[in-house]
Design a protein around this motif. Structure first.
Motif, PDB file in Angstrom:
ATOM      1  N   GLN A   1      13.387  63.865  -7.144  1.00 37.82           N
ATOM      2  CA  GLN A   1      12.496  63.483  -8.245  1.00 37.82           C
ATOM      3  C   GLN A   1      12.542  61.976  -8.500  1.00 37.82           C
ATOM      4  O   GLN A   1      11.526  61.367  -8.820  1.00 37.82           O
ATOM      5  N   ALA A   2      13.719  61.380  -8.328  1.00 34.04           N
ATOM      6  CA  ALA A   2      13.838  59.929  -8.492  1.00 34.04           C
ATOM      7  C   ALA A   2      12.914  59.211  -7.514  1.00 34.04           C
ATOM      8  O   ALA A   2      12.195  58.271  -7.877  1.00 34.04           O
ATOM      9  N   ILE A   3      12.922  59.678  -6.252  1.00 33.43           N
ATOM     10  CA  ILE A   3      12.058  59.089  -5.226  1.00 33.43           C
ATOM     11  C   ILE A   3      10.589  59.379  -5.536  1.00 33.43           C
ATOM     12  O   ILE A   3       9.733  58.493  -5.448  1.00 33.43           O
ATOM     13  N   GLN A   4      10.332  60.615  -5.932  1.00 34.35           N
ATOM     14  CA  GLN A   4       8.959  61.033  -6.258  1.00 34.35           C
ATOM     15  C   GLN A   4       8.359  60.162  -7.370  1.00 34.35           C
ATOM     16  O   GLN A   4       7.176  59.823  -7.340  1.00 34.35           O
ATOM     17  N   TYR A   5       9.203  59.799  -8.340  1.00 32.09           N
ATOM     18  CA  TYR A   5       8.729  58.996  -9.464  1.00 32.09           C
ATOM     19  C   TYR A   5       8.869  57.489  -9.226  1.00 32.09           C
ATOM     20  O   TYR A   5       8.836  56.698 -10.160  1.00 32.09           O
ATOM     21  N   GLY A   6       9.048  57.107  -7.954  1.00 29.93           N
ATOM     22  CA  GLY A   6       8.885  55.705  -7.595  1.00 29.93           C
ATOM     23  C   GLY A   6      10.135  54.881  -7.373  1.00 29.93           C
ATOM     24  O   GLY A   6      10.050  53.658  -7.258  1.00 29.93           O
ATOM     25  N   LEU A   7      11.304  55.532  -7.316  1.00 31.77           N
ATOM     26  CA  LEU A   7      12.532  54.766  -7.064  1.00 31.77           C
ATOM     27  C   LEU A   7      12.650  54.526  -5.561  1.00 31.77           C
ATOM     28  O   LEU A   7      13.358  55.221  -4.839  1.00 31.77           O
ATOM     29  N   GLU A   8      11.919  53.523  -5.087  1.00 30.79           N
ATOM     30  CA  GLU A   8      11.863  53.194  -3.653  1.00 30.79           C
ATOM     31  C   GLU A   8      13.031  52.274  -3.319  1.00 30.79           C
ATOM     32  O   GLU A   8      12.865  51.124  -2.934  1.00 30.79           O
TER      33      GLU A   8
END
Length: 223
Positions: free
Chosen positions: A93-100
Motif C-alpha cells: 500500500q505504501a508503494i501503491q500510494y506513491g512511496l517510490e
C-alpha cells in the motif's frame, strides 16, 4: 521551525524525550493532521516500542488512508515482529500510494524472500537496486534471490557488483564460491572460500565448504 521539524531534529540527535514532547505538541495543535502521528510512530520504532508505534501509524491511516509513509511504518512494525506475511500488505500500500523509494521495494522484497517466495520477491529487490545501485546490502539480497531461483549466471554478476561496492564483503565471496560449485569450477570456488575466510576467519559456512572442496579435490588427485 515548527514542532515537527524540532521533533525530527531531536530524534536525529537521539534526544527522544524532547522529540516526544515536540510531536505531542504537533498532534495537540493539529489533531487531524497525520504527520504528527507518523513521526511519533517513527520515534516509538526507534525506541523499540512496536505496539504503540503501530497504534500511531494506524491512527494516521485512519485520518488519511493514502498516507504512504504511515503504511511503510506499519509494515516495518510487523517486519520487526517477524510477521512477514502481515507486513506485505502495508508495504504494498505504501508503494501503491506513491512511496517510490528504494527502501519500500526492498522491505517488500525481504518479506517475500523470508517466506521463500523467491519469484515474487525478485522484481521488488531488483527495483530497490535500480533506485539505489550503490547499496551493497540490497544488491547482495537481490543476488541471493537470483541464486535461489537457480539464475546462477545472473547471481554471479550481482555478487561481483557487491564486491565492486565493497571488496571486503565475505558473504559475497562465499556465495560466489557456492555458485562456482554449481558450475563445477572447484578451484574457483576454493579461491572464493579462501577470500571469504581471509576477510572473516570465523566464517563457518566458508570454512565448511572449503574443507569439503579440498577433500573432493584431494580424492580426485589420488585417483
Amino acid at each position: 521551525m515548527d514542532y515537527l521539524e524540532k521533533g525530527i531534529q531531536y530524534m536525529q540527535d537521539q534526544e527522544y524525550e524532547e522529540a516526544a514532547k515536540q510531536f505531542t505538541q504537533a498532534i495537540e495543535e493539529k489533531p487531524e493532521e497525520p504527520l504528527g502521528y507518523i513521526n511519533f510512530g517513527n520515534l516509538l520504532m526507534h525506541m523499540n516500542d512496536l505496539e504503540r508505534a503501530a497504534r500511531f501509524f494506524e491512527k494516521a491511516i485512519e485520518l488519511d488512508e493514502s498516507a504512504a509513509t504511515a503504511y511503510y511504518g506499519l509494515g516495518n512494525v510487523y517486519y520487526e515482529q517477524g510477521e512477514y506475511a502481515k507486513a506485505m500488505a502495508p508495504f504494498q500500500q505504501a508503494i501503491q500510494y506513491g512511496l517510490e523509494e528504494s527502501d519500500a521495494y526492498y522491505m517488500l522484497g525481504l518479506t517475500l524472500l523470508y517466506q521463500e517466495q523467491f519469484k515474487p520477491a525478485m522484481p521488488y529487490l531488483l527495483r530497490a537496486t535500480e533506485l539505489t545501485p550503490e547499496d551493497e546490502e540490497k544488491m547482495f539480497q537481490y543476488g541471493l534471490c537470483l541464486a535461489q531461483l537457480d539464475m546462477i549466471d545472473e547471481a554471479i554478476t550481482t555478487f561481483h557488483r557487491v564486491l565492486e561496492l565493497n571488496e571486503s564483503h565475505s558473504d559475497a565471496h562465499y556465495n560466489l564460491g557456492v555458485s562456482a560449485l554449481f558450475k563445477e569450477e572447484a578451484h574457483l570456488a576454493l579461491d572464493h572460500f579462501n577470500k571469504a575466510l581471509t576477510i572473516q576467519p570465523d566464517h563457518i559456512l566458508a570454512s565448511h565448504a572449503k574443507a569439503k572442496v579440498e577433500e573432493a579435490l584431494s580424492g580426485h588427485n589420488e585417483e
